[in-house]
Scaffold this motif. Sequence first.
Motif, PDB file in Angstrom:
ATOM      1  N   MET A   1      -2.341   8.975  11.646  1.00  0.00           N
ATOM      2  CA  MET A   1      -1.896   7.969  10.675  1.00  0.00           C
ATOM      3  C   MET A   1      -3.088   7.466   9.866  1.00  0.00           C
ATOM      4  SD  MET A   1       0.579   6.073   9.400  1.00  0.00           S
ATOM      5  CE  MET A   1       1.913   6.176  10.590  1.00  0.00           C
ATOM      6  N   ALA A   2      -2.984   7.516   8.537  1.00  0.00           N
ATOM      7  CA  ALA A   2      -4.018   7.016   7.640  1.00  0.00           C
ATOM      8  C   ALA A   2      -3.455   5.814   6.880  1.00  0.00           C
ATOM      9  CB  ALA A   2      -4.462   8.099   6.672  1.00  0.00           C
ATOM     10  N   VAL A   3      -4.236   4.735   6.837  1.00  0.00           N
ATOM     11  CA  VAL A   3      -3.796   3.504   6.179  1.00  0.00           C
ATOM     12  C   VAL A   3      -4.711   3.221   4.993  1.00  0.00           C
ATOM     13  CG1 VAL A   3      -3.334   1.050   6.426  1.00  0.00           C
ATOM     14  CG2 VAL A   3      -2.922   2.597   8.357  1.00  0.00           C
ATOM     15  N   TYR A   4      -4.114   3.061   3.828  1.00  0.00           N
ATOM     16  CA  TYR A   4      -4.854   2.779   2.601  1.00  0.00           C
ATOM     17  C   TYR A   4      -4.560   1.344   2.160  1.00  0.00           C
ATOM     18  CZ  TYR A   4      -5.599   7.820   2.285  1.00  0.00           C
ATOM     19  OH  TYR A   4      -5.964   9.112   2.549  1.00  0.00           O
ATOM     20  N   LYS A   5      -5.622   0.616   1.825  1.00  0.00           N
ATOM     21  CA  LYS A   5      -5.492  -0.752   1.335  1.00  0.00           C
ATOM     22  C   LYS A   5      -5.443  -0.721  -0.191  1.00  0.00           C
ATOM     23  CE  LYS A   5      -5.903  -2.409   5.513  1.00  0.00           C
ATOM     24  NZ  LYS A   5      -4.735  -3.003   6.216  1.00  0.00           N
ATOM     25  N   VAL A   6      -4.391  -1.308  -0.742  1.00  0.00           N
ATOM     26  CA  VAL A   6      -4.163  -1.248  -2.182  1.00  0.00           C
ATOM     27  C   VAL A   6      -4.088  -2.661  -2.756  1.00  0.00           C
ATOM     28  CG1 VAL A   6      -2.607  -0.465  -4.013  1.00  0.00           C
ATOM     29  CG2 VAL A   6      -2.915   0.934  -1.953  1.00  0.00           C
ATOM     30  N   THR A   7      -4.761  -2.883  -3.887  1.00  0.00           N
ATOM     31  CA  THR A   7      -4.688  -4.152  -4.603  1.00  0.00           C
ATOM     32  C   THR A   7      -4.264  -3.881  -6.038  1.00  0.00           C
ATOM     33  OG1 THR A   7      -6.454  -5.117  -3.249  1.00  0.00           O
ATOM     34  CG2 THR A   7      -5.954  -6.210  -5.338  1.00  0.00           C
ATOM     35  N   VAL A   8      -3.202  -4.542  -6.468  1.00  0.00           N
ATOM     36  CA  VAL A   8      -2.652  -4.366  -7.814  1.00  0.00           C
ATOM     37  C   VAL A   8      -2.843  -5.668  -8.582  1.00  0.00           C
ATOM     38  CG1 VAL A   8      -0.612  -3.788  -9.170  1.00  0.00           C
ATOM     39  CG2 VAL A   8      -0.952  -2.731  -6.925  1.00  0.00           C
ATOM     40  N   LEU A  71      16.070  -4.975 -11.819  1.00  0.00           N
ATOM     41  CA  LEU A  71      17.234  -5.327 -11.013  1.00  0.00           C
ATOM     42  C   LEU A  71      18.406  -5.707 -11.906  1.00  0.00           C
ATOM     43  CD1 LEU A  71      15.473  -7.455  -8.257  1.00  0.00           C
ATOM     44  CD2 LEU A  71      16.168  -5.057  -8.142  1.00  0.00           C
ATOM     45  N   PHE A  72      18.153  -6.628 -12.848  1.00  0.00           N
ATOM     46  CA  PHE A  72      19.203  -7.076 -13.755  1.00  0.00           C
ATOM     47  C   PHE A  72      18.703  -7.011 -15.202  1.00  0.00           C
ATOM     48  CE2 PHE A  72      19.927  -9.277  -9.694  1.00  0.00           C
ATOM     49  CZ  PHE A  72      21.200  -8.798  -9.407  1.00  0.00           C
ATOM     50  N   LEU A  73      17.753  -7.883 -15.534  1.00  0.00           N
ATOM     51  CA  LEU A  73      17.253  -7.959 -16.902  1.00  0.00           C
ATOM     52  C   LEU A  73      15.893  -7.278 -17.009  1.00  0.00           C
ATOM     53  CD1 LEU A  73      18.150 -11.674 -17.764  1.00  0.00           C
ATOM     54  CD2 LEU A  73      19.461  -9.600 -18.300  1.00  0.00           C
ATOM     55  N   GLU A  74      15.632  -6.697 -18.169  1.00  0.00           N
ATOM     56  CA  GLU A  74      14.339  -6.072 -18.424  1.00  0.00           C
ATOM     57  C   GLU A  74      13.249  -7.135 -18.560  1.00  0.00           C
ATOM     58  OE1 GLU A  74      11.000  -3.948 -19.651  1.00  0.00           O
ATOM     59  OE2 GLU A  74      12.715  -3.476 -18.399  1.00  0.00           O
ATOM     60  N   ASP A  75      12.126  -6.904 -17.919  1.00  0.00           N
ATOM     61  CA  ASP A  75      10.998  -7.831 -17.983  1.00  0.00           C
ATOM     62  C   ASP A  75       9.718  -7.006 -17.936  1.00  0.00           C
ATOM     63  OD1 ASP A  75       9.474 -10.091 -18.063  1.00  0.00           O
ATOM     64  OD2 ASP A  75       9.841 -10.693 -15.984  1.00  0.00           O
ATOM     65  N   ALA A  76       9.109  -6.794 -19.091  1.00  0.00           N
ATOM     66  CA  ALA A  76       7.923  -5.945 -19.186  1.00  0.00           C
ATOM     67  C   ALA A  76       6.789  -6.482 -18.328  1.00  0.00           C
ATOM     68  CB  ALA A  76       7.483  -5.828 -20.644  1.00  0.00           C
ATOM     69  N   TRP A  77       5.922  -5.589 -17.909  1.00  0.00           N
ATOM     70  CA  TRP A  77       4.794  -5.951 -17.033  1.00  0.00           C
ATOM     71  C   TRP A  77       3.511  -5.327 -17.574  1.00  0.00           C
ATOM     72  CZ3 TRP A  77       2.723  -2.594 -12.728  1.00  0.00           C
ATOM     73  CH2 TRP A  77       1.730  -3.260 -11.992  1.00  0.00           C
ATOM     74  N   PHE A  78       2.437  -6.129 -17.587  1.00  0.00           N
ATOM     75  CA  PHE A  78       1.129  -5.624 -18.011  1.00  0.00           C
ATOM     76  C   PHE A  78       0.245  -5.469 -16.785  1.00  0.00           C
ATOM     77  CE2 PHE A  78      -3.208  -5.754 -19.544  1.00  0.00           C
ATOM     78  CZ  PHE A  78      -3.155  -4.990 -20.688  1.00  0.00           C
ATOM     79  N   CYS A  79      -0.061  -4.225 -16.453  1.00  0.00           N
ATOM     80  CA  CYS A  79      -0.923  -3.935 -15.303  1.00  0.00           C
ATOM     81  C   CYS A  79      -2.374  -3.880 -15.762  1.00  0.00           C
ATOM     82  CB  CYS A  79      -0.518  -2.616 -14.660  1.00  0.00           C
ATOM     83  SG  CYS A  79      -1.583  -2.135 -13.277  1.00  0.00           S
ATOM     84  N   LYS A  80      -3.208  -4.652 -15.100  1.00  0.00           N
ATOM     85  CA  LYS A  80      -4.641  -4.647 -15.409  1.00  0.00           C
ATOM     86  C   LYS A  80      -5.332  -3.459 -14.739  1.00  0.00           C
ATOM     87  CE  LYS A  80      -8.846  -7.404 -14.782  1.00  0.00           C
ATOM     88  NZ  LYS A  80      -9.400  -8.657 -14.179  1.00  0.00           N
ATOM     89  N   ASP A  81      -5.279  -3.400 -13.424  1.00  0.00           N
ATOM     90  CA  ASP A  81      -5.876  -2.277 -12.712  1.00  0.00           C
ATOM     91  C   ASP A  81      -5.360  -2.218 -11.279  1.00  0.00           C
ATOM     92  OD1 ASP A  81      -7.320  -4.129 -11.138  1.00  0.00           O
ATOM     93  OD2 ASP A  81      -9.042  -4.068 -12.457  1.00  0.00           O
ATOM     94  N   VAL A  82      -5.702  -1.127 -10.618  1.00  0.00           N
ATOM     95  CA  VAL A  82      -5.334  -0.919  -9.216  1.00  0.00           C
ATOM     96  C   VAL A  82      -6.570  -0.441  -8.478  1.00  0.00           C
ATOM     97  CG1 VAL A  82      -3.895   0.379  -7.600  1.00  0.00           C
ATOM     98  CG2 VAL A  82      -2.946  -0.345  -9.813  1.00  0.00           C
ATOM     99  N   ARG A  83      -6.788  -0.989  -7.283  1.00  0.00           N
ATOM    100  CA  ARG A  83      -7.926  -0.581  -6.453  1.00  0.00           C
ATOM    101  C   ARG A  83      -7.387  -0.077  -5.113  1.00  0.00           C
ATOM    102  NH1 ARG A  83      -9.074  -5.431  -8.677  1.00  0.00           N
ATOM    103  NH2 ARG A  83      -8.856  -6.585  -6.729  1.00  0.00           N
ATOM    104  N   VAL A  84      -7.900   1.061  -4.689  1.00  0.00           N
ATOM    105  CA  VAL A  84      -7.449   1.684  -3.444  1.00  0.00           C
ATOM    106  C   VAL A  84      -8.660   1.902  -2.542  1.00  0.00           C
ATOM    107  CG1 VAL A  84      -6.326   3.665  -2.389  1.00  0.00           C
ATOM    108  CG2 VAL A  84      -5.550   2.840  -4.628  1.00  0.00           C
ATOM    109  N   THR A  85      -8.581   1.401  -1.318  1.00  0.00           N
ATOM    110  CA  THR A  85      -9.632   1.609  -0.329  1.00  0.00           C
ATOM    111  C   THR A  85      -9.122   2.574   0.733  1.00  0.00           C
ATOM    112  OG1 THR A  85     -10.491  -0.628  -0.694  1.00  0.00           O
ATOM    113  CG2 THR A  85     -11.212   0.520   1.295  1.00  0.00           C
ATOM    114  N   ALA A  86      -9.807   3.717   0.867  1.00  0.00           N
ATOM    115  CA  ALA A  86      -9.415   4.748   1.819  1.00  0.00           C
ATOM    116  C   ALA A  86      -9.799   4.342   3.237  1.00  0.00           C
ATOM    117  CB  ALA A  86     -10.081   6.072   1.445  1.00  0.00           C
ATOM    118  N   PRO A  87      -9.243   5.002   4.255  1.00  0.00           N
ATOM    119  CA  PRO A  87      -9.588   4.680   5.650  1.00  0.00           C
ATOM    120  C   PRO A  87     -11.089   4.778   5.944  1.00  0.00           C
ATOM    121  CG  PRO A  87      -7.639   6.065   5.575  1.00  0.00           C
ATOM    122  CD  PRO A  87      -8.162   6.008   4.181  1.00  0.00           C
ATOM    123  N   ASN A  88     -11.802   5.645   5.233  1.00  0.00           N
ATOM    124  CA  ASN A  88     -13.249   5.776   5.465  1.00  0.00           C
ATOM    125  C   ASN A  88     -14.068   4.757   4.671  1.00  0.00           C
ATOM    126  OD1 ASN A  88     -13.097   6.719   2.836  1.00  0.00           O
ATOM    127  ND2 ASN A  88     -13.818   8.795   3.307  1.00  0.00           N
ATOM    128  N   GLY A  89     -13.407   3.843   3.963  1.00  0.00           N
ATOM    129  CA  GLY A  89     -14.094   2.793   3.226  1.00  0.00           C
ATOM    130  C   GLY A  89     -14.360   3.099   1.767  1.00  0.00           C
TER     131      GLY A  89
END
Length: 225
Positions: A1-8, A71-89
């Motif tokens: 099992m590999a666990v990745y830490k994700v920040t959005v 789900l019901f109404l459209e609501d646009a989203w602005f994504c700044k960035d995503v950071r992913v930390t692998a099991p090895n750091g």
Amino acid sequence: MAVYKVTVATGDMLEAGTNNSISITLVGSYGESRQTTVSFLFLPGKERSLSVHCGQDLGPIVLIRLHKWRLFLEDAWFCKDVRVTAPNGTLYRFPCYQWLEGVTTVEVREGSGKKLVDDKLQILKEHRRQELATRQEAYRWKNYAQGWPRCLNVDSIFELDSNIQFSRIRANNFTGFLIFQGASHFLSGFLLRRTSWNSLDEMRTIFSRTQGRDIGGYLVCCPLS
């Protein structure tokens, strides 16, 4: 099992958040994760953290997929960035800086600069090909009139993708900047001055003396309408 830490991270402009569902898929050199829900509510300027569990190590993470559905109404989203930390750091950064609208999936490459010859994986080659095709479709040119510079081949700005349009949010930010600069110049004596300046040093002295002290009070105390 590999666990990745994700920040959005969501952008900090007023309408950047969304109440639509956002999920993510990690794509590595050895495979990809299952689609994992991040959240059903994003607030402007805030971050969401989660763990993505995979049955095996995915290898170097080369891109991510962001999935948005309403789900019901459209609501646009602005994504700044995503950071992913692998099991090895190892930390992988995915700069996004774009709007997601409707029911859509957006692929974002890892942020380190790569040339075409660096794309060894077929999935990266296909991503680059699709990105080029999308840009060619969005930025088609036409001749507006004889002798005029060419312009985008659209009849209305509303035909453009929201990431291309000069949005109302950008317009408000631009207007606010102009108001601030106008107030600054007014207090510094650049506007409505009846006499000429004696020297450039005099201009600099007066301007620097008013900065950071009177401008804030002017903007707060003086109505603009």
